[in-house]
Design an enzyme around this catalytic site. Structure first.
Site, mmCIF file in Angstrom:
data_model
loop_
_atom_site.group_PDB
_atom_site.id
_atom_site.type_symbol
_atom_site.label_atom_id
_atom_site.label_comp_id
_atom_site.label_asym_id
_atom_site.label_seq_id
_atom_site.Cartn_x
_atom_site.Cartn_y
_atom_site.Cartn_z
ATOM 1 N N SER A 108 0.825 -1.159 -0.123
ATOM 2 C CA SER A 108 0.014 0.000 0.138
ATOM 3 C C SER A 108 0.839 1.177 -0.152
ATOM 4 C CB SER A 108 -1.020 0.018 1.065
ATOM 5 O OG SER A 108 -1.936 1.004 1.015
ATOM 6 N N GLU A 204 -1.464 -2.980 -8.045
ATOM 7 C CA GLU A 204 -2.605 -3.395 -7.543
ATOM 8 C C GLU A 204 -3.489 -1.991 -6.818
ATOM 9 O OE1 GLU A 204 -3.393 -3.201 -4.074
ATOM 10 O OE2 GLU A 204 -1.749 -1.980 -3.511
ATOM 11 N N HIS A 274 -4.524 -5.570 -1.468
ATOM 12 C CA HIS A 274 -5.395 -5.230 -0.430
ATOM 13 C C HIS A 274 -6.376 -6.382 0.267
ATOM 14 C CE1 HIS A 274 -3.846 -1.350 -0.958
ATOM 15 N NE2 HIS A 274 -3.828 -1.046 0.176
#
Length: 304
Positions: A108, A204, A274
């Site tokens: 992230s 992602e 995630h």
């Protein structure tokens, strides 16, 4: 440059480079690491709060540097993402990191550190689960495969129950770069701009509707970042939908326009990002996309 592989009894240092972690999740993660046979050392500022950050910028950076310089710490694991890692660069010392190579893992918002550490020091870093993500057995198996047994070539594939797709039977070789799409784009025009030349780009994202994915991929295309890649690994795109606008482009249509249209070997639905499970990808490692068998071949050791 490689960190030392992980053994039971080793010490894992916990840092919070970005957002504030919940105390109960931190404690649960610590208990899980101990149950797996590891010792834990907490950064001094893990529980700090400063605005929406887990402490002041210099303190969060001090925790990271302290863990790299502490020879008793074998691995550095991040608490969570959120936002804030990009604010740490003025306080990080890449020369010291290079002198004390070790495993560093997160995802992230941590994307920006993973790629910068490799680009500036040649240290292989790891896009993988953080302290609150250690409940899934497939995730844990990937940690063991990569960090404890990754001193030789190995393969990364989805769990048998989860299919991975490929647009071709061809192969593509290159070093792995990337992570969260928003963070990749945020590096453009900075000293930490992602280098995608001859790379396999992993992407992602979470909770971004297709039009925002479109905007970010357009930015990467205008910067020639997509065209320079050898191939792509597409991970989780968690909740990246716009249910109220059925006539708009879907996520798959956006990916088709920007990624698939380049006709480069691409793996789709790779279990990283995630959602769960979270497979570990070594950032900077030489790898090969095996489109025929739908897996990633890691072609060199990622720990020593």
């Amino acid at each position: 440059m490689l960190g030392r592989k992980l053994h039971k009894g080793d010490t894992i240092g916990i840092v919070a480079p970005a957002g504030i972690g919940k105390s109960d999740r931190i404690e649960k993660g610590i208990d899980k690491l101990k149950s797996l046979g590891f010792n834990v050392r907490l950064g001094k500022h893990v529980y700090d709060k400063w605005g929406y950050f887990a402490g002041e910028d210099k303190h969060r950076a001090e925790d990271i540097m302290g863990m790299f310089e502490d020879d008793k710490v074998n691995m550095i694991l991040c608490v969570r993402g959120g936002y804030g890692a990009a604010r740490l660069f003025p306080y990080l010392n890449f020369n010291k990191i290079k002198k004390h190579p070790k495993i560093f893992m997160g995802y992230s918002d941590i994307t920006i550190l993973l790629n910068a550490f490799y680009d500036k020091t040649d240290l292989i870093t790891f896009h993988g689960p953080m302290l609150g993500d250690l409940d899934n057995e497939d995730t844990l198996s990937s940690i063991i495969l990569t960090l404890c047994e990754g001193d030789k070539k190995y393969e990364i594939k989805n769990p048998e129950s989860i299919s991975m797709l490929s647009n071709t039977d061809r192969y593509a070789e290159g070093r792995i770069a990337g992570g969260n799409l928003t963070l990749i784009c945020s590096t453009l025009g900075t000293p930490y701009e992602i280098d995608t030349r001859n790379k396999i780009l992993f992407i992602e994202e979470v909770e971004e509707p297709p039009y925002k994915i479109d905007r970010m991929l357009a930015q990467l295309a205008m910067a020639n970042k997509l065209q320079q890649c050898e191939g792509f690994i597409l991970g989780h795109f968690t909740d990246c939908v716009d249910e109220d606008k059925e006539s708009f482009f879907t996520l798959n249509q956006v990916l088709e326009q920007y990624i698939m249209s380049l006709n480069k070997p691409t793996l789709v639905n790779f279990m990283a990002g995630h959602d769960s499970p979270k497979l570990v990808l070594p950032i900077g490692a030489k790898a090969r996309i095996n489109g025929k068998n739908r897996l990633v071949e890691i072609m060199e050791p990622v720990v020593k």
